[in-house]
Design a protein around this motif. Structure first.
Motif, PDB file in Angstrom:
ATOM      1  N   GLY A   2       0.907  -1.237   0.065  1.00 39.23           N
ATOM      2  CA  GLY A   2       0.148   0.165  -0.024  1.00 39.23           C
ATOM      3  C   GLY A   2       0.848   1.210  -0.001  1.00 39.23           C
ATOM      4  O   GLY A   2       1.934   1.280  -0.572  1.00 39.23           O
ATOM      5  N   ASP A   3       0.372   2.325   0.615  1.00 38.48           N
ATOM      6  CA  ASP A   3       1.070   3.430   0.708  1.00 38.48           C
ATOM      7  C   ASP A   3       2.151   3.628   1.718  1.00 38.48           C
ATOM      8  O   ASP A   3       2.193   4.321   2.925  1.00 38.48           O
ATOM      9  CB  ASP A   3       0.087   4.625   0.819  1.00 38.48           C
ATOM     10  N   PHE A   4       3.508   3.037   1.309  1.00 37.66           N
ATOM     11  CA  PHE A   4       4.523   2.720   2.135  1.00 37.66           C
ATOM     12  C   PHE A   4       4.864   4.256   2.683  1.00 37.66           C
ATOM     13  O   PHE A   4       5.449   4.332   3.973  1.00 37.66           O
ATOM     14  CB  PHE A   4       5.324   2.016   1.548  1.00 37.66           C
ATOM     15  N   GLY A   5       5.051   4.992   1.647  1.00 39.16           N
ATOM     16  CA  GLY A   5       5.596   6.186   1.915  1.00 39.16           C
ATOM     17  C   GLY A   5       4.794   7.391   2.756  1.00 39.16           C
ATOM     18  O   GLY A   5       5.245   8.198   3.417  1.00 39.16           O
ATOM     19  N   SER A   6       3.654   6.770   3.133  1.00 37.50           N
ATOM     20  CA  SER A   6       2.761   7.649   3.787  1.00 37.50           C
ATOM     21  C   SER A   6       3.050   7.441   5.373  1.00 37.50           C
ATOM     22  O   SER A   6       2.503   8.339   6.306  1.00 37.50           O
ATOM     23  CB  SER A   6       1.402   7.589   3.662  1.00 37.50           C
ATOM     24  N   VAL A   7       3.707   6.359   5.668  1.00 35.34           N
ATOM     25  CA  VAL A   7       3.882   5.921   7.135  1.00 35.34           C
ATOM     26  C   VAL A   7       4.981   6.686   7.812  1.00 35.34           C
ATOM     27  O   VAL A   7       6.136   6.937   7.351  1.00 35.34           O
ATOM     28  CB  VAL A   7       4.009   4.202   7.168  1.00 35.34           C
ATOM     29  N   ASN A   8       4.456   7.250   9.095  1.00 33.36           N
ATOM     30  CA  ASN A   8       5.708   8.007   9.465  1.00 33.36           C
ATOM     31  C   ASN A   8       6.071   7.347  10.858  1.00 33.36           C
ATOM     32  O   ASN A   8       7.047   7.813  11.526  1.00 33.36           O
ATOM     33  CB  ASN A   8       5.373   9.589  10.180  1.00 33.36           C
ATOM     34  N   CYS A   9       5.646   6.046  11.328  1.00 30.68           N
ATOM     35  CA  CYS A   9       6.011   5.385  12.340  1.00 30.68           C
ATOM     36  C   CYS A   9       5.429   3.838  12.172  1.00 30.68           C
ATOM     37  O   CYS A   9       4.495   3.588  11.677  1.00 30.68           O
ATOM     38  CB  CYS A   9       5.130   5.825  13.587  1.00 30.68           C
ATOM     39  N   PHE A  10       6.603   2.906  12.485  1.00 28.79           N
ATOM     40  CA  PHE A  10       6.282   1.361  12.495  1.00 28.79           C
ATOM     41  C   PHE A  10       6.451   1.032  14.073  1.00 28.79           C
ATOM     42  O   PHE A  10       7.290   1.332  14.613  1.00 28.79           O
ATOM     43  CB  PHE A  10       7.040   0.719  11.532  1.00 28.79           C
ATOM     44  N   GLY A  11       5.790   0.200  14.279  1.00 27.21           N
ATOM     45  CA  GLY A  11       6.008  -0.333  15.663  1.00 27.21           C
ATOM     46  C   GLY A  11       5.505  -1.806  15.807  1.00 27.21           C
ATOM     47  O   GLY A  11       4.786  -2.360  14.916  1.00 27.21           O
ATOM     48  N   TRP A  12       6.095  -2.571  16.752  1.00 29.15           N
ATOM     49  CA  TRP A  12       5.850  -3.842  17.086  1.00 29.15           C
ATOM     50  C   TRP A  12       5.195  -3.737  18.461  1.00 29.15           C
ATOM     51  O   TRP A  12       5.717  -3.145  19.430  1.00 29.15           O
ATOM     52  CB  TRP A  12       7.029  -4.623  17.145  1.00 29.15           C
ATOM     53  N   PHE A  13       4.102  -4.593  18.403  1.00 24.80           N
ATOM     54  CA  PHE A  13       3.644  -4.750  20.044  1.00 24.80           C
ATOM     55  C   PHE A  13       3.266  -6.147  19.984  1.00 24.80           C
ATOM     56  O   PHE A  13       3.075  -7.034  19.261  1.00 24.80           O
ATOM     57  CB  PHE A  13       2.340  -4.124  19.791  1.00 24.80           C
ATOM     58  N   ARG A  14       3.027  -6.504  21.306  1.00 27.78           N
ATOM     59  CA  ARG A  14       2.771  -7.855  21.742  1.00 27.78           C
ATOM     60  C   ARG A  14       1.684  -8.242  22.822  1.00 27.78           C
ATOM     61  O   ARG A  14       1.343  -7.117  23.574  1.00 27.78           O
ATOM     62  CB  ARG A  14       3.805  -8.715  22.052  1.00 27.78           C
ATOM     63  N   GLN A  15       1.068  -9.225  22.708  1.00 28.13           N
ATOM     64  CA  GLN A  15       0.040  -9.401  23.745  1.00 28.13           C
ATOM     65  C   GLN A  15       0.196 -11.179  24.249  1.00 28.13           C
ATOM     66  O   GLN A  15       0.267 -12.037  23.621  1.00 28.13           O
ATOM     67  CB  GLN A  15      -1.387  -9.345  23.387  1.00 28.13           C
ATOM     68  N   ALA A  16       0.262 -10.878  25.541  1.00 26.04           N
ATOM     69  CA  ALA A  16       0.553 -12.428  26.087  1.00 26.04           C
ATOM     70  C   ALA A  16      -0.922 -12.740  26.558  1.00 26.04           C
ATOM     71  O   ALA A  16      -1.658 -12.089  26.741  1.00 26.04           O
ATOM     72  CB  ALA A  16       1.551 -12.576  27.473  1.00 26.04           C
ATOM     73  N   PRO A  17      -1.057 -14.314  26.914  1.00 26.32           N
ATOM     74  CA  PRO A  17      -2.462 -14.532  27.122  1.00 26.32           C
ATOM     75  C   PRO A  17      -2.757 -14.221  28.461  1.00 26.32           C
ATOM     76  O   PRO A  17      -2.188 -14.197  29.324  1.00 26.32           O
ATOM     77  CB  PRO A  17      -2.195 -16.210  26.959  1.00 26.32           C
ATOM     78  N   GLY A  18      -4.030 -13.416  28.601  1.00 26.39           N
ATOM     79  CA  GLY A  18      -4.472 -13.235  29.812  1.00 26.39           C
ATOM     80  C   GLY A  18      -3.851 -11.575  30.279  1.00 26.39           C
ATOM     81  O   GLY A  18      -4.044 -11.343  31.174  1.00 26.39           O
ATOM     82  N   LYS A  19      -3.111 -10.960  29.211  1.00 28.43           N
ATOM     83  CA  LYS A  19      -2.497 -10.108  29.450  1.00 28.43           C
ATOM     84  C   LYS A  19      -2.871  -8.944  28.645  1.00 28.43           C
ATOM     85  O   LYS A  19      -3.349  -9.290  27.476  1.00 28.43           O
ATOM     86  CB  LYS A  19      -0.996 -10.040  29.831  1.00 28.43           C
ATOM     87  N   GLY A  20      -2.713  -7.488  28.926  1.00 28.93           N
ATOM     88  CA  GLY A  20      -2.877  -6.521  27.942  1.00 28.93           C
ATOM     89  C   GLY A  20      -1.812  -6.444  27.012  1.00 28.93           C
ATOM     90  O   GLY A  20      -0.796  -7.001  27.205  1.00 28.93           O
ATOM     91  N   ALA A  21      -2.040  -5.622  25.833  1.00 27.93           N
ATOM     92  CA  ALA A  21      -1.042  -5.206  24.869  1.00 27.93           C
ATOM     93  C   ALA A  21       0.071  -4.329  25.410  1.00 27.93           C
ATOM     94  O   ALA A  21      -0.064  -3.540  26.043  1.00 27.93           O
ATOM     95  CB  ALA A  21      -1.611  -4.799  23.607  1.00 27.93           C
TER      96      ALA A  21
END
Length: 126
Positions: free
Chosen positions: A26-45
């Motif tokens: 898609g519009d790769f050039g429009s992105v100003n920020c990439f992130g990685w997030f995680r969520q463990a079972p029973g926990k918040g992100a």
């Protein structure tokens, strides 16, 4: 619009490494920020890592402690998360996210990220 597809998850023993990939279309050039997030079972992100595409600045969650590295390949439109010295506490679903507006700095939170992948599972056994 931006589409994100993660890959590279798996099941490993503690102390081993994994590299997660996030293919961006898609519009790769429009992105100003990439992130990685995680969520463990029973926990918040929780935020794992973030990279500002304009300044190149990077931020990591406090639990990373130098074990993970976020990077990007502009030509391949791919974001990576190299994870070393994995611990059982790193088990969870890992998501790639992108935003095209707002500030890519401050507290590492998923707020403001408009685009998300489907996630890739990481399981770390002791």
């Amino acid at each position: 619009q931006v589409q994100l597809v993660e890959s590279g998850g798996g099941s490993v023993e503690a102390g081993r490494s994994l590299t997660l990939s996030c293919a961006v279309s898609g519009d790769f050039g429009s992105v100003n920020c990439f992130g990685w997030f995680r969520q463990a079972p029973g926990k918040g992100a929780e935020g794992v890592a973030r990279i500002n595409t304009g300044t190149g600045s990077i931020a990591y969650g406090g639990f990373v402690k130098g074990r993970f590295t976020i990077s990007r390949d502009k030509a391949a439109h791919t974001i990576y998360l190299q994870m070393n010295s994995l611990e059982p506490e790193d088990t969870g679903m890992y998501f790639c996210a992108a935003r095209s507006a707002g500030d890519c700095s401050g507290i590492l939170t998923g707020e403001g990220f408009a685009y998300w992948g489907q996630g890739t599972q990481v399981i770390v056994s002791s």
